[in-house]
Design an enzyme around this catalytic site. Structure first.
Site, PDB file in Angstrom:
ATOM      1  N   MET A  24       0.851  -1.188   0.000  1.00  0.00           N
ATOM      2  CA  MET A  24       0.000   0.000   0.000  1.00  0.00           C
ATOM      3  C   MET A  24       0.886   1.237   0.000  1.00  0.00           C
ATOM      4  O   MET A  24       0.490   2.308   0.453  1.00  0.00           O
ATOM      5  CB  MET A  24      -0.945  -0.014   1.205  1.00  0.00           C
ATOM      6  CG  MET A  24      -2.026  -1.042   1.045  1.00  0.00           C
ATOM      7  SD  MET A  24      -3.384  -1.085   2.224  1.00  0.00           S
ATOM      8  CE  MET A  24      -3.359   0.386   3.141  1.00  0.00           C
ATOM      9  N   GLY A  25       2.108   1.083  -0.509  1.00  0.00           N
ATOM     10  CA  GLY A  25       3.023   2.204  -0.559  1.00  0.00           C
ATOM     11  C   GLY A  25       3.606   2.509   0.802  1.00  0.00           C
ATOM     12  O   GLY A  25       3.555   1.685   1.714  1.00  0.00           O
TER      13      GLY A  25
ATOM     14  N   LEU B 204       6.692   2.650   1.617  1.00  0.00           N
ATOM     15  CA  LEU B 204       7.588   1.507   1.767  1.00  0.00           C
ATOM     16  C   LEU B 204       8.556   1.686   2.930  1.00  0.00           C
ATOM     17  O   LEU B 204       9.017   2.790   3.216  1.00  0.00           O
ATOM     18  CB  LEU B 204       8.362   1.280   0.470  1.00  0.00           C
ATOM     19  CG  LEU B 204       7.504   1.036  -0.773  1.00  0.00           C
ATOM     20  CD1 LEU B 204       8.391   0.829  -1.988  1.00  0.00           C
ATOM     21  CD2 LEU B 204       6.557  -0.123  -0.586  1.00  0.00           C
ATOM     22  N   HIS B 205       8.823   0.559   3.599  1.00  0.00           N
ATOM     23  CA  HIS B 205       9.722   0.551   4.750  1.00  0.00           C
ATOM     24  C   HIS B 205      10.620  -0.677   4.680  1.00  0.00           C
ATOM     25  O   HIS B 205      10.577  -1.437   3.699  1.00  0.00           O
ATOM     26  CB  HIS B 205       8.926   0.607   6.057  1.00  0.00           C
ATOM     27  CG  HIS B 205       7.856  -0.440   6.156  1.00  0.00           C
ATOM     28  ND1 HIS B 205       8.116  -1.780   6.332  1.00  0.00           N
ATOM     29  CD2 HIS B 205       6.504  -0.323   6.084  1.00  0.00           C
ATOM     30  CE1 HIS B 205       6.981  -2.450   6.386  1.00  0.00           C
ATOM     31  NE2 HIS B 205       5.983  -1.589   6.229  1.00  0.00           N
TER      32      HIS B 205
ATOM     33  N   GLY C 298      10.569  -3.529   6.075  1.00  0.00           N
ATOM     34  CA  GLY C 298       9.865  -4.805   5.896  1.00  0.00           C
ATOM     35  C   GLY C 298       9.568  -5.082   4.433  1.00  0.00           C
ATOM     36  O   GLY C 298       9.757  -6.201   3.949  1.00  0.00           O
ATOM     37  N   HIS C 299       9.113  -4.063   3.725  1.00  0.00           N
ATOM     38  CA  HIS C 299       8.886  -4.207   2.283  1.00  0.00           C
ATOM     39  C   HIS C 299      10.200  -4.519   1.569  1.00  0.00           C
ATOM     40  O   HIS C 299      10.256  -5.380   0.695  1.00  0.00           O
ATOM     41  CB  HIS C 299       8.296  -2.922   1.689  1.00  0.00           C
ATOM     42  CG  HIS C 299       6.925  -2.597   2.143  1.00  0.00           C
ATOM     43  ND1 HIS C 299       6.673  -1.518   2.950  1.00  0.00           N
ATOM     44  CD2 HIS C 299       5.730  -3.196   1.912  1.00  0.00           C
ATOM     45  CE1 HIS C 299       5.368  -1.465   3.182  1.00  0.00           C
ATOM     46  NE2 HIS C 299       4.778  -2.465   2.575  1.00  0.00           N
TER      47      HIS C 299
ATOM     48  N   GLN D 207     -10.205  -1.175   2.872  1.00  0.00           N
ATOM     49  CA  GLN D 207      -9.535  -1.650   4.086  1.00  0.00           C
ATOM     50  C   GLN D 207      -9.663  -0.667   5.250  1.00  0.00           C
ATOM     51  O   GLN D 207      -9.197  -0.946   6.340  1.00  0.00           O
ATOM     52  CB  GLN D 207      -8.058  -1.910   3.803  1.00  0.00           C
ATOM     53  CG  GLN D 207      -7.850  -3.125   2.937  1.00  0.00           C
ATOM     54  CD  GLN D 207      -6.393  -3.437   2.736  1.00  0.00           C
ATOM     55  OE1 GLN D 207      -5.934  -3.521   1.615  1.00  0.00           O
ATOM     56  NE2 GLN D 207      -5.658  -3.601   3.806  1.00  0.00           N
TER      57      GLN D 207
END
Length: 95
Positions: free
Chosen positions: A26-27, A29-30, A32-33, A57
């Site tokens: 869902m953009g 980004l961190h 984890g992504h 959601q």
């Protein structure tokens, strides 16, 4: 890195790919992504990342409106990670 905005273009781009990793996001980004993308790149010949903030959601419309979005930053990260495909669908394409 190929940016794809239409489902027909996505189908054409990945139709013949035999070993494609997919990381839906869902953009915003961190790390984890980034971990998932790096794992996909190790396990698959090519990697597709989607960025889609799904309005269904969210229970509260304000939460959806206030969800952090920074496409320029996200694309910079994906380019650095050498992602093959980035799919950026609209709500109308998904629903």
């Amino acid at each position: 890195m190929k940016l794809i905005r239409q489902i027909t273009d996505l189908n054409k781009a990945i139709n013949k790919e035999k070993n494609l990793g997919f990381v839906p996001t869902m953009g915003c980004l961190h790390k984890g992504h980034e971990f998932l993308i790096k794992k996909s790149k190790k396990m698959c010949k090519k990697t597709l990342v989607s960025i889609f903030v799904n309005p269904t959601q969210f229970n509260d419309k304000n939460d959806y409106k206030n969800y952090p979005k920074n496409l320029r930053k996200d694309l910079k990260i994906l380019k650095k990670l050498k992602v093959d495909f980035v799919y950026l669908p609209t709500v109308n394409q998904i629903y």
